[in-house]
Design a protein around this motif. Structure first.
Motif, PDB file in Angstrom:
ATOM      1  N   SER A   3       0.811  -1.224   0.000  1.00 19.17           N
ATOM      2  CA  SER A   3       0.000   0.000   0.000  1.00 19.17           C
ATOM      3  C   SER A   3       0.845   1.274   0.000  1.00 19.17           C
ATOM      4  CB  SER A   3      -0.959  -0.004   1.186  1.00 19.17           C
ATOM      5  OG  SER A   3      -0.245  -0.021   2.399  1.00 19.17           O
ATOM      6  N   THR A   4       2.056   1.212   0.548  1.00 26.27           N
ATOM      7  CA  THR A   4       2.939   2.384   0.524  1.00 26.27           C
ATOM      8  C   THR A   4       3.301   2.717  -0.920  1.00 26.27           C
ATOM      9  OG1 THR A   4       3.853   1.736   2.665  1.00 26.27           O
ATOM     10  CG2 THR A   4       5.081   3.370   1.425  1.00 26.27           C
ATOM     11  N   TYR A   5       3.580   1.685  -1.705  1.00 30.01           N
ATOM     12  CA  TYR A   5       3.878   1.902  -3.120  1.00 30.01           C
ATOM     13  C   TYR A   5       2.658   2.460  -3.838  1.00 30.01           C
ATOM     14  CZ  TYR A   5       8.447  -0.492  -3.376  1.00 30.01           C
ATOM     15  OH  TYR A   5       9.762  -0.849  -3.266  1.00 30.01           O
ATOM     16  N   GLU A   6       1.478   1.912  -3.551  1.00 31.77           N
ATOM     17  CA  GLU A   6       0.265   2.367  -4.223  1.00 31.77           C
ATOM     18  C   GLU A   6      -0.007   3.841  -3.947  1.00 31.77           C
ATOM     19  OE1 GLU A   6      -2.954  -0.238  -3.185  1.00 31.77           O
ATOM     20  OE2 GLU A   6      -2.035  -1.939  -4.216  1.00 31.77           O
ATOM     21  N   SER A   7       0.160   4.269  -2.715  1.00 38.14           N
ATOM     22  CA  SER A   7      -0.088   5.681  -2.403  1.00 38.14           C
ATOM     23  C   SER A   7       0.982   6.575  -3.033  1.00 38.14           C
ATOM     24  CB  SER A   7      -0.193   5.907  -0.897  1.00 38.14           C
ATOM     25  OG  SER A   7       1.003   5.568  -0.251  1.00 38.14           O
ATOM     26  N   CYS A   8       2.197   6.078  -3.139  1.00 37.22           N
ATOM     27  CA  CYS A   8       3.268   6.853  -3.781  1.00 37.22           C
ATOM     28  C   CYS A   8       3.013   6.964  -5.288  1.00 37.22           C
ATOM     29  CB  CYS A   8       4.623   6.205  -3.507  1.00 37.22           C
ATOM     30  SG  CYS A   8       6.018   7.224  -4.020  1.00 37.22           S
ATOM     31  N   ILE A   9       2.582   5.876  -5.897  1.00 34.66           N
ATOM     32  CA  ILE A   9       2.260   5.905  -7.330  1.00 34.66           C
ATOM     33  C   ILE A   9       1.150   6.918  -7.589  1.00 34.66           C
ATOM     34  CG2 ILE A   9       1.207   4.568  -9.201  1.00 34.66           C
ATOM     35  CD1 ILE A   9       2.782   2.118  -8.026  1.00 34.66           C
ATOM     36  N   ILE A  48       9.394   8.100 -14.111  1.00 34.72           N
ATOM     37  CA  ILE A  48      10.387   7.068 -13.797  1.00 34.72           C
ATOM     38  C   ILE A  48      10.062   6.429 -12.454  1.00 34.72           C
ATOM     39  CG2 ILE A  48      12.825   6.655 -13.245  1.00 34.72           C
ATOM     40  CD1 ILE A  48      13.434   8.936 -15.302  1.00 34.72           C
ATOM     41  N   CYS A  49       9.688   7.241 -11.501  1.00 38.08           N
ATOM     42  CA  CYS A  49       9.363   6.728 -10.171  1.00 38.08           C
ATOM     43  C   CYS A  49       8.197   5.738 -10.253  1.00 38.08           C
ATOM     44  CB  CYS A  49       9.027   7.895  -9.238  1.00 38.08           C
ATOM     45  SG  CYS A  49       9.075   7.452  -7.502  1.00 38.08           S
ATOM     46  N   ILE A  50       7.160   6.097 -10.988  1.00 37.05           N
ATOM     47  CA  ILE A  50       6.014   5.212 -11.159  1.00 37.05           C
ATOM     48  C   ILE A  50       6.454   3.882 -11.774  1.00 37.05           C
ATOM     49  CG2 ILE A  50       3.885   4.870 -12.494  1.00 37.05           C
ATOM     50  CD1 ILE A  50       3.366   7.929 -12.086  1.00 37.05           C
ATOM     51  N   LYS A  51       7.260   3.949 -12.817  1.00 39.69           N
ATOM     52  CA  LYS A  51       7.734   2.730 -13.483  1.00 39.69           C
ATOM     53  C   LYS A  51       8.519   1.833 -12.537  1.00 39.69           C
ATOM     54  CE  LYS A  51       8.066   4.632 -18.148  1.00 39.69           C
ATOM     55  NZ  LYS A  51       8.989   4.945 -19.254  1.00 39.69           N
ATOM     56  N   LEU A  52       9.401   2.424 -11.749  1.00 37.66           N
ATOM     57  CA  LEU A  52      10.219   1.635 -10.820  1.00 37.66           C
ATOM     58  C   LEU A  52       9.373   1.027  -9.710  1.00 37.66           C
ATOM     59  CD1 LEU A  52      13.415   3.866 -10.542  1.00 37.66           C
ATOM     60  CD2 LEU A  52      13.147   1.740 -11.824  1.00 37.66           C
ATOM     61  N   ILE A  54       6.078   0.290  -9.871  1.00 40.66           N
ATOM     62  CA  ILE A  54       5.222  -0.753 -10.446  1.00 40.66           C
ATOM     63  C   ILE A  54       6.003  -2.045 -10.663  1.00 40.66           C
ATOM     64  CG2 ILE A  54       3.977  -1.422 -12.555  1.00 40.66           C
ATOM     65  CD1 ILE A  54       2.923   1.469 -12.667  1.00 40.66           C
ATOM     66  N   SER A  55       7.251  -1.913 -11.098  1.00 43.37           N
ATOM     67  CA  SER A  55       8.060  -3.105 -11.357  1.00 43.37           C
ATOM     68  C   SER A  55       8.757  -3.623 -10.104  1.00 43.37           C
ATOM     69  CB  SER A  55       9.089  -2.824 -12.449  1.00 43.37           C
ATOM     70  OG  SER A  55      10.030  -1.861 -12.010  1.00 43.37           O
ATOM     71  N   ASP A  56       8.513  -2.969  -8.960  1.00 40.44           N
ATOM     72  CA  ASP A  56       9.134  -3.361  -7.692  1.00 40.44           C
ATOM     73  C   ASP A  56      10.660  -3.450  -7.817  1.00 40.44           C
ATOM     74  OD1 ASP A  56       9.052  -3.911  -4.994  1.00 40.44           O
ATOM     75  OD2 ASP A  56       8.812  -6.078  -5.282  1.00 40.44           O
ATOM     76  N   SER A  57      11.208  -2.451  -8.494  1.00 45.11           N
ATOM     77  CA  SER A  57      12.653  -2.394  -8.725  1.00 45.11           C
ATOM     78  C   SER A  57      13.415  -2.296  -7.407  1.00 45.11           C
ATOM     79  CB  SER A  57      12.982  -1.169  -9.577  1.00 45.11           C
ATOM     80  OG  SER A  57      14.371  -0.924  -9.621  1.00 45.11           O
ATOM     81  N   LYS A  58      14.582  -2.901  -7.380  1.00 45.83           N
ATOM     82  CA  LYS A  58      15.413  -2.791  -6.179  1.00 45.83           C
ATOM     83  C   LYS A  58      15.958  -1.371  -6.003  1.00 45.83           C
ATOM     84  CE  LYS A  58      19.891  -4.253  -8.025  1.00 45.83           C
ATOM     85  NZ  LYS A  58      20.996  -5.194  -7.830  1.00 45.83           N
ATOM     86  N   PHE A  59      15.799  -0.548  -7.037  1.00 48.05           N
ATOM     87  CA  PHE A  59      16.259   0.841  -6.973  1.00 48.05           C
ATOM     88  C   PHE A  59      15.121   1.817  -6.654  1.00 48.05           C
ATOM     89  CE2 PHE A  59      19.180  -1.340  -9.859  1.00 48.05           C
ATOM     90  CZ  PHE A  59      20.359  -1.152  -9.161  1.00 48.05           C
ATOM     91  N   ALA A  60      13.926   1.306  -6.446  1.00 43.32           N
ATOM     92  CA  ALA A  60      12.758   2.173  -6.236  1.00 43.32           C
ATOM     93  C   ALA A  60      12.942   3.105  -5.043  1.00 43.32           C
ATOM     94  CB  ALA A  60      11.491   1.331  -6.076  1.00 43.32           C
ATOM     95  N   ALA A  61      13.365   2.570  -3.917  1.00 36.36           N
ATOM     96  CA  ALA A  61      13.510   3.401  -2.718  1.00 36.36           C
ATOM     97  C   ALA A  61      14.560   4.492  -2.920  1.00 36.36           C
ATOM     98  CB  ALA A  61      13.863   2.535  -1.516  1.00 36.36           C
ATOM     99  N   LYS A  62      15.676   4.135  -3.534  1.00 35.15           N
ATOM    100  CA  LYS A  62      16.725   5.120  -3.796  1.00 35.15           C
ATOM    101  C   LYS A  62      16.216   6.205  -4.739  1.00 35.15           C
ATOM    102  CE  LYS A  62      21.203   3.069  -3.416  1.00 35.15           C
ATOM    103  NZ  LYS A  62      22.372   2.511  -4.035  1.00 35.15           N
TER     104      LYS A  62
END
Length: 104
Positions: A3-9, A48-52, A54-62
């Motif tokens: 849900s943290t990712y969803e609200s950020c997206i 770019i943030c949305i893409k990372l 959604i794909s649960d990239s290991k670089f998303a947080a950075k």
């Protein structure tokens, strides 16, 4: 997806829309600061943030940390203008920065 990712997206999506609107309305107008250029950069950062996310990239947080910085910069620039679209952009950018910092 958590849900943290969803609200950020969702915050990134709103920010992207308000930055696009602000940019469109500022084209051709005089600006003593980095608005509307900051909007263009913020749009790209949010995409770019949305893409990372959604794909649960290991670089998303950075990347969310960088996106937050860019959103804060854009909020500062647009916040210096009295235009309604600039103020809405500022608000969306600040909300996005908060959401991105939660992920970061």
């Amino acid at each position: 997806m958590n849900s943290t990712y969803e609200s950020c997206i969702e915050a990134c999506r709103r920010c992207l829309e308000e930055c696009q609107n602000c940019f469109s309305k500022m084209v051709g107008k005089e600006s003593a600061n980095d608005c509307p250029e900051c909007c263009v950069q913020c749009i790209d950062a949010c995409l770019i943030c949305i893409k990372l996310l959604i794909s649960d990239s290991k670089f998303a947080a950075k990347y969310c940390e960088l996106c937050a910085e860019m959103c804060e910069w854009c909020a500062e620039q647009c916040g210096e203008h009295d235009h309604e679209h600039c103020q809405k952009c500022k608000e969306a950018c600040l909300e996005c920065a908060v959401a991105c910092r939660r992920v970061a």
